[in-house]
Design a protein around this motif. Structure first.
Motif: not given
Length: 140
Positions: A110-114
């Motif tokens: 999701e989004f810019n990642g972890t």
């Protein structure tokens, strides 16, 4: 292994920038031709309908890139990114490309990642560079 990515909002670009992998961005109206194997990272934008039939026009550069001089033949896997709140269209473009070209969908975030997502993608790239094989399973 090189990452090839498309970014509309900048989220995918931020993710790729966190990796230590070589990368290139797909730009609209750019005839990018690959000469080496790569992993494709793509966000999702699709028609919002109960049956989600196809990606919307904003994703045309990704489809154009994959078709251009048969770039898809060098793609070793697809990574999808998006927002799980969008349910049916979460990573839909990645699923659509995977099904169209019979290329494995290897990962999503999701989004810019972890940091864990960055580590996982880097590990995938290294494993593929070392000859790991993956199989295709229709994601749709």
């Amino acid at each position: 292994m090189k990452l090839v990515y498309f970014s509309v909002t900048g989220q995918t670009r931020r993710f790729v920038g966190k990796t230590s992998l070589p990368h290139v961005e797909i730009l609209p109206d750019d005839d990018l031709e690959m000469s080496e194997p790569f992993l494709l990272i793509t966000p999702s934008y699709a028609e919002e309908s109960p049956t989600v039939s196809k990606s919307i026009d904003v994703m045309n550069p990704v489809f154009d890139f994959m078709a251009y001089n048969e770039n898809y033949k060098l793609c070793r896997g697809i990574i999808g990114t998006g927002n799980r709140n969008f349910a049916g269209i979460y990573i839909f473009t990645a699923k659509e490309l995977s099904a169209k070209y019979q290329i494995p969908l290897l990962y999503d975030f999701e989004f810019n990642g972890t940091p864990a997502d960055v580590e996982a993608v880097e590990k995938l790239a290294i494993q593929l560079d070392q000859g790991a094989k993956v199989t295709f399973k229709n994601p749709l």
